[in-house]
Motif scaffolding. Structure first.
Motif, PDB file in Angstrom:
ATOM      1  N   ILE A 142       0.984  -1.190   0.082  1.00 43.92           N
ATOM      2  CA  ILE A 142       0.013  -0.052   0.106  1.00 43.92           C
ATOM      3  C   ILE A 142       0.927   1.215  -0.160  1.00 43.92           C
ATOM      4  O   ILE A 142       1.769   1.442   0.954  1.00 43.92           O
ATOM      5  N   LEU A 143       0.734   1.961  -0.970  1.00 40.49           N
ATOM      6  CA  LEU A 143       1.637   3.380  -1.174  1.00 40.49           C
ATOM      7  C   LEU A 143       0.527   4.454  -1.082  1.00 40.49           C
ATOM      8  O   LEU A 143      -0.236   4.633  -2.056  1.00 40.49           O
ATOM      9  N   ASP A 144       0.512   5.300  -0.116  1.00 40.97           N
ATOM     10  CA  ASP A 144      -0.432   6.262   0.295  1.00 40.97           C
ATOM     11  C   ASP A 144      -0.294   7.488  -0.616  1.00 40.97           C
ATOM     12  O   ASP A 144      -1.017   8.154  -0.787  1.00 40.97           O
ATOM     13  N   GLU A 145       1.110   7.767  -1.127  1.00 37.82           N
ATOM     14  CA  GLU A 145       1.434   9.045  -1.831  1.00 37.82           C
ATOM     15  C   GLU A 145       2.382   8.302  -3.049  1.00 37.82           C
ATOM     16  O   GLU A 145       2.956   7.415  -2.743  1.00 37.82           O
ATOM     17  N   SER A 146       1.985   8.992  -4.151  1.00 35.82           N
ATOM     18  CA  SER A 146       3.045   8.304  -5.448  1.00 35.82           C
ATOM     19  C   SER A 146       2.964   9.565  -6.262  1.00 35.82           C
ATOM     20  O   SER A 146       1.993  10.282  -6.487  1.00 35.82           O
ATOM     21  N   GLU A 147       3.851   9.521  -7.121  1.00 32.58           N
ATOM     22  CA  GLU A 147       3.765  10.100  -8.681  1.00 32.58           C
ATOM     23  C   GLU A 147       3.620   9.118  -9.685  1.00 32.58           C
ATOM     24  O   GLU A 147       4.255   9.338 -11.042  1.00 32.58           O
ATOM     25  N   PHE A 148       2.932   8.058  -9.564  1.00 40.51           N
ATOM     26  CA  PHE A 148       2.906   6.894 -10.458  1.00 40.51           C
ATOM     27  C   PHE A 148       2.018   7.579 -11.636  1.00 40.51           C
ATOM     28  O   PHE A 148       0.787   7.856 -11.270  1.00 40.51           O
ATOM     29  N   MET A 149       2.425   7.072 -12.825  1.00 41.01           N
ATOM     30  CA  MET A 149       1.404   7.355 -14.094  1.00 41.01           C
ATOM     31  C   MET A 149       1.177   6.197 -14.562  1.00 41.01           C
ATOM     32  O   MET A 149       1.707   5.037 -14.470  1.00 41.01           O
ATOM     33  N   SER A 150       0.245   6.406 -15.621  1.00 42.13           N
ATOM     34  CA  SER A 150      -0.389   5.221 -16.454  1.00 42.13           C
ATOM     35  C   SER A 150       0.679   4.294 -17.237  1.00 42.13           C
ATOM     36  O   SER A 150       0.620   3.256 -17.178  1.00 42.13           O
ATOM     37  N   ARG A 151       1.766   4.969 -17.341  1.00 46.24           N
ATOM     38  CA  ARG A 151       2.717   3.934 -18.282  1.00 46.24           C
ATOM     39  C   ARG A 151       3.643   3.358 -17.280  1.00 46.24           C
ATOM     40  O   ARG A 151       3.795   1.943 -17.686  1.00 46.24           O
ATOM     41  N   SER A 152       3.819   3.980 -16.151  1.00 47.47           N
ATOM     42  CA  SER A 152       4.375   2.803 -15.079  1.00 47.47           C
ATOM     43  C   SER A 152       3.541   1.702 -14.697  1.00 47.47           C
ATOM     44  O   SER A 152       3.816   0.660 -14.385  1.00 47.47           O
ATOM     45  N   LEU A 153       2.114   2.302 -14.738  1.00 51.33           N
ATOM     46  CA  LEU A 153       1.040   1.261 -14.225  1.00 51.33           C
ATOM     47  C   LEU A 153       1.143   0.129 -15.439  1.00 51.33           C
ATOM     48  O   LEU A 153       1.173  -1.061 -15.204  1.00 51.33           O
ATOM     49  N   ASN A 154       1.099   0.312 -16.550  1.00 51.89           N
ATOM     50  CA  ASN A 154       1.080  -0.506 -17.860  1.00 51.89           C
ATOM     51  C   ASN A 154       2.455  -1.394 -17.781  1.00 51.89           C
ATOM     52  O   ASN A 154       2.444  -2.672 -17.753  1.00 51.89           O
ATOM     53  N   ASP A 155       3.486  -0.980 -17.349  1.00 55.06           N
ATOM     54  CA  ASP A 155       4.543  -1.817 -16.973  1.00 55.06           C
ATOM     55  C   ASP A 155       4.508  -2.612 -15.809  1.00 55.06           C
ATOM     56  O   ASP A 155       4.815  -3.881 -16.084  1.00 55.06           O
ATOM     57  N   PHE A 156       3.910  -2.110 -14.991  1.00 54.84           N
ATOM     58  CA  PHE A 156       3.496  -3.188 -13.674  1.00 54.84           C
ATOM     59  C   PHE A 156       2.778  -4.154 -13.912  1.00 54.84           C
ATOM     60  O   PHE A 156       2.917  -5.550 -13.835  1.00 54.84           O
ATOM     61  N   PHE A 157       1.768  -3.946 -14.876  1.00 49.81           N
ATOM     62  CA  PHE A 157       0.585  -5.083 -14.975  1.00 49.81           C
ATOM     63  C   PHE A 157       1.365  -5.794 -16.134  1.00 49.81           C
ATOM     64  O   PHE A 157       1.138  -7.086 -16.198  1.00 49.81           O
ATOM     65  N   ASN A 158       2.246  -5.511 -16.946  1.00 49.68           N
ATOM     66  CA  ASN A 158       3.157  -6.523 -17.973  1.00 49.68           C
ATOM     67  C   ASN A 158       3.887  -7.311 -17.049  1.00 49.68           C
ATOM     68  O   ASN A 158       3.968  -8.652 -17.368  1.00 49.68           O
ATOM     69  N   HIS A 159       4.631  -6.893 -15.975  1.00 49.26           N
ATOM     70  CA  HIS A 159       5.434  -7.706 -14.947  1.00 49.26           C
ATOM     71  C   HIS A 159       4.463  -8.814 -14.592  1.00 49.26           C
ATOM     72  O   HIS A 159       4.831  -9.964 -14.497  1.00 49.26           O
ATOM     73  N   TRP A 160       3.573  -8.357 -14.001  1.00 48.36           N
ATOM     74  CA  TRP A 160       2.648  -9.461 -13.320  1.00 48.36           C
ATOM     75  C   TRP A 160       1.945 -10.407 -14.478  1.00 48.36           C
ATOM     76  O   TRP A 160       1.986 -11.860 -14.125  1.00 48.36           O
ATOM     77  N   LEU A 161       1.558  -9.950 -15.633  1.00 50.59           N
ATOM     78  CA  LEU A 161       1.165 -10.929 -16.627  1.00 50.59           C
ATOM     79  C   LEU A 161       2.084 -11.781 -17.000  1.00 50.59           C
ATOM     80  O   LEU A 161       1.955 -12.827 -17.488  1.00 50.59           O
TER      81      LEU A 161
END
Length: 179
Positions: A74-93
């Motif tokens: 759980i990360l209460d603050e971030s500057e995470f953006m859509s491209r980083s989330l896409n990369d995260f999803f690809n790692h999970w996949l």
């Protein structure tokens, strides 16, 4: 659960200070102090639960370093953006963060066309009610939202709340969407 720092302390905290062998081992850890934006969050132990209150991480690799060593993040603050989330999803996949069961992150910027780029055929809409009960007993909403399916059949649900800018991502353990 082990808590480090407090909300009023503005000093930077070093994770290595906590993970020394002389400290009590814990299944869950919550960091309340702030961390620099560019911080190597390389955990040396495995945890059930990691929560970071004040860290404005930006890159998917920052989140992945924690996700590889924890079942819940759980990360209460971030500057995470859509491209980083896409990369995260690809790692999970690609089964590269096998142990992670749940992620809750406050997004800085979220747009579906960037999040879904290249994985559109792996994402399905869902209306089934799905919630995730965390290590601390908190319930997190995962629906209505989207589902991702890996090649090995594992399914994760995720839900983005545009009002709070929080994205919840959780692995479901049966075909009915239950954890």
């Amino acid at each position: 659960m082990t808590y480090f720092g407090n909300k009023d302390d503005e000093r930077f905290w070093q994770v290595t200070n906590y993970e020394r062998d002389c400290y009590i081992k814990s299944n869950g850890v919550q960091f309340c102090n702030r961390f620099p934006v560019v911080y190597d969050f390389g955990l040396k132990r495995d945890y059930e639960y990691v929560r970071v209150k004040k860290w404005k991480c930006r890159e998917s690799e920052d989140v992945l370093k924690i996700a590889r060593r924890s079942k819940e993040v759980i990360l209460d603050e971030s500057e995470f953006m859509s491209r980083s989330l896409n990369d995260f999803f690809n790692h999970w996949l690609e089964n590269r963060i096998e142990e992670l069961k749940f992620l809750s992150i406050r997004m800085f910027y979220y747009t579906e066309n960037l999040v879904f780029r290249g994985i559109e055929n792996r994402i399905l809409d869902t209306t089934k009610e799905v919630n995730y009960k965390s290590y601390t007993g908190e319930l997190y909403r995962l629906s209505p939202g989207k589902r991702l399916r890996r090649d090995d059949g594992v399914i994760a649900s995720f839900y983005f709340d545009p009002n709070t800018k929080i994205l919840n991502f959780g692995v479901v353990t049966d075909n009915n969407g239950n954890k």
